[in-house]
Design an enzyme around this catalytic site. Structure first.
Site, PDB file in Angstrom:
ATOM      1  N   ARG A 175      47.553 -21.392  54.190  1.00  0.00           N
ATOM      2  CA  ARG A 175      48.797 -21.477  53.414  1.00  0.00           C
ATOM      3  C   ARG A 175      50.121 -22.180  54.461  1.00  0.00           C
ATOM      4  O   ARG A 175      50.165 -21.391  55.276  1.00  0.00           O
ATOM      5  CB  ARG A 175      49.603 -20.365  52.614  1.00  0.00           C
ATOM      6  CG  ARG A 175      50.528 -20.918  51.745  1.00  0.00           C
ATOM      7  CD  ARG A 175      51.048 -19.639  50.939  1.00  0.00           C
ATOM      8  NE  ARG A 175      51.039 -18.429  51.180  1.00  0.00           N
ATOM      9  CZ  ARG A 175      51.660 -17.440  50.498  1.00  0.00           C
ATOM     10  NH1 ARG A 175      51.393 -17.155  49.141  1.00  0.00           N
ATOM     11  NH2 ARG A 175      52.035 -16.043  51.459  1.00  0.00           N
ATOM     12  N   ARG A 198      54.208 -18.860  57.183  1.00  0.00           N
ATOM     13  CA  ARG A 198      55.007 -17.476  57.446  1.00  0.00           C
ATOM     14  C   ARG A 198      54.560 -16.561  58.527  1.00  0.00           C
ATOM     15  O   ARG A 198      53.087 -16.782  58.777  1.00  0.00           O
ATOM     16  CB  ARG A 198      54.993 -16.708  56.167  1.00  0.00           C
ATOM     17  CG  ARG A 198      55.795 -17.454  55.297  1.00  0.00           C
ATOM     18  CD  ARG A 198      55.624 -16.628  53.644  1.00  0.00           C
ATOM     19  NE  ARG A 198      55.819 -15.307  53.855  1.00  0.00           N
ATOM     20  CZ  ARG A 198      55.863 -14.537  52.852  1.00  0.00           C
ATOM     21  NH1 ARG A 198      56.009 -15.092  51.515  1.00  0.00           N
ATOM     22  NH2 ARG A 198      55.894 -13.218  52.657  1.00  0.00           N
ATOM     23  N   LYS A 205      51.419 -16.009  41.822  1.00  0.00           N
ATOM     24  CA  LYS A 205      52.544 -15.688  41.213  1.00  0.00           C
ATOM     25  C   LYS A 205      53.486 -16.817  41.268  1.00  0.00           C
ATOM     26  O   LYS A 205      54.006 -17.437  40.345  1.00  0.00           O
ATOM     27  CB  LYS A 205      53.326 -14.568  41.737  1.00  0.00           C
ATOM     28  CG  LYS A 205      52.492 -13.252  41.630  1.00  0.00           C
ATOM     29  CD  LYS A 205      53.253 -11.809  41.894  1.00  0.00           C
ATOM     30  CE  LYS A 205      53.806 -12.033  43.159  1.00  0.00           C
ATOM     31  NZ  LYS A 205      52.816 -11.958  44.361  1.00  0.00           N
ATOM     32  N   ARG A 256      49.800  -5.787  54.282  1.00  0.00           N
ATOM     33  CA  ARG A 256      50.424  -6.119  53.174  1.00  0.00           C
ATOM     34  C   ARG A 256      49.828  -5.656  51.869  1.00  0.00           C
ATOM     35  O   ARG A 256      50.141  -5.174  51.059  1.00  0.00           O
ATOM     36  CB  ARG A 256      50.801  -7.536  52.953  1.00  0.00           C
ATOM     37  CG  ARG A 256      51.761  -8.224  54.092  1.00  0.00           C
ATOM     38  CD  ARG A 256      51.663  -9.715  54.296  1.00  0.00           C
ATOM     39  NE  ARG A 256      52.290 -10.067  52.972  1.00  0.00           N
ATOM     40  CZ  ARG A 256      52.407 -11.556  52.998  1.00  0.00           C
ATOM     41  NH1 ARG A 256      51.912 -12.239  53.667  1.00  0.00           N
ATOM     42  NH2 ARG A 256      52.971 -12.127  51.630  1.00  0.00           N
ATOM     43  N   ARG A 302      58.801  -2.425  43.007  1.00  0.00           N
ATOM     44  CA  ARG A 302      57.950  -2.052  44.185  1.00  0.00           C
ATOM     45  C   ARG A 302      57.316  -0.788  44.087  1.00  0.00           C
ATOM     46  O   ARG A 302      56.484  -0.627  44.904  1.00  0.00           O
ATOM     47  CB  ARG A 302      58.422  -2.883  45.373  1.00  0.00           C
ATOM     48  CG  ARG A 302      58.704  -4.130  45.550  1.00  0.00           C
ATOM     49  CD  ARG A 302      59.004  -4.661  47.056  1.00  0.00           C
ATOM     50  NE  ARG A 302      59.379  -6.024  47.132  1.00  0.00           N
ATOM     51  CZ  ARG A 302      58.387  -6.833  47.208  1.00  0.00           C
ATOM     52  NH1 ARG A 302      57.173  -6.726  47.536  1.00  0.00           N
ATOM     53  NH2 ARG A 302      58.942  -8.189  47.286  1.00  0.00           N
TER      54      ARG A 302
END
Length: 313
Positions: free
Chosen positions: A213, A258, A99, A269, A174
């Protein structure tokens, strides 16, 4: 008689040249008029038409024509923004689906902003708007910002000039309750969601994407130890990158991972994402606006599918 033929011939040539000039000018003006009703392309074509015509006109005429074209283009854009349906998109995708990569590209292509609920919330609090003050009070008390407040923040944000042709929602809705609240708010504005795009990637592929990441906190620039490593990256004896070597290519500042970019956190998640997203997609499917994109392929292939999904053809 010879003089008469010369005069007649000369007059005929001047008349022909005059007719040709008028025809050319008329053709150019007609081209401009046809281009004006078009949205973004209209502005570009009209400018080209004016540039070509102005080369054959004096300076005063150039200014007059340019001014008239700009005014007409502005009127067309205002009419488009007022009466045509806005491009209102929702971009879905699990963590690591892309995204953050393809959202800005859609933004640039269509000239509409990508709106993040987190960014809008912070901006509303900083601006001390009425809804921003409500959100600030809730957050200071340690509570969760209600759906009503978030929808109110979105309502305020989409009134701004950059949203007049549309916008892309990222991170909202959401839940099905939020989707229903969004629909109600848009209906009050005479609008509706026109496109829902889901980037699909298998869960097992996402683990590799997410756990590798690294992010530059200030700018949000994203790196990946396998797919897009920073130039400074060095590998340790254990086969993993040395944290001290992970710095931003442009600033030289340290990168970070993160806290929830771990395999165990990703499982939770993804469970939440799938459980919340499927009902929202089913909610919009009857409207014929839901499109899915295979995001588990090379970037060019993903972008080609994104382009096809946002096309009205």
């Amino acid at each position: 008689r010879l003089a008469t033929r010369r005069i007649t011939s000369s007059s005929f040539r001047r008349a022909a040249m005059s007719t040709s000039t008028k025809t050319t000018r008329s053709a150019n003006e007609d081209m401009i008029r046809r281009a004006l009703p078009l949205f973004v392309a209209g502005a570009g074509l009209a400018t080209i038409g004016v540039s070509s015509s102005s080369q054959r006109s004096n300076n005063n005429t150039q200014c007059d024509v340019a001014s008239n074209v700009e005014e007409a283009v502005k009127k067309s854009e205002d009419k488009f923004a007022t009466y045509w349906p806005r491009n209102i998109m929702i971009l879905f995708g699990p963590p690591g689906a892309g995204k953050g990569t393809h959202g800005p590209k859609i933004e640039d292509l269509l000239g509409i902003p990508q709106l993040s609920t987190g960014d809008m919330l912070r901006a509303a609090v900083a601006a001390q708007s009425e809804v921003g003050k409500k959100a600030q009070a809730v957050m200071k008390a340690g509570g969760l910002v209600s759906d009503d407040i978030v929808v109110g923040i979105i309502r305020d944000r989409i009134q701004q000039d950059d949203c007049k042709f549309g916008f892309i929602l990222d991170g909202f809705p959401r839940t099905l309750v939020q989707a229903t609240a969004l629909d109600k708010m848009l209906a009050e504005e005479g609008a509706a969601v026109t496109k829902v795009i889901e980037l699909q990637v298998p869960d097992e592929v996402l683990e590799e994407r997410i756990c590798g990441r690294w992010i530059h906190k200030k700018t949000g620039r994203s790196y990946h130890v396998k797919f897009a490593p920073p130039k400074s990256m060095k590998i340790g004896t254990d086969g993993k990158p040395l944290p001290a070597s992970m710095v931003d290519d442009e600033t030289g500042e340290p990168l970070m991972q993160r806290a929830d970019d771990t395999a165990s956190a990703l499982v939770k998640r993804l469970g939440g994402y799938h459980g919340e997203t499927v009902p929202i997609l089913k909610h919009y499917e009857p409207n014929g606006v839901v499109k899915t994109v295979n995001a588990n392929q090379k970037m060019d292939g993903v972008w080609s599918e994104v382009l096809a999904s946002i096309s009205r053809k």
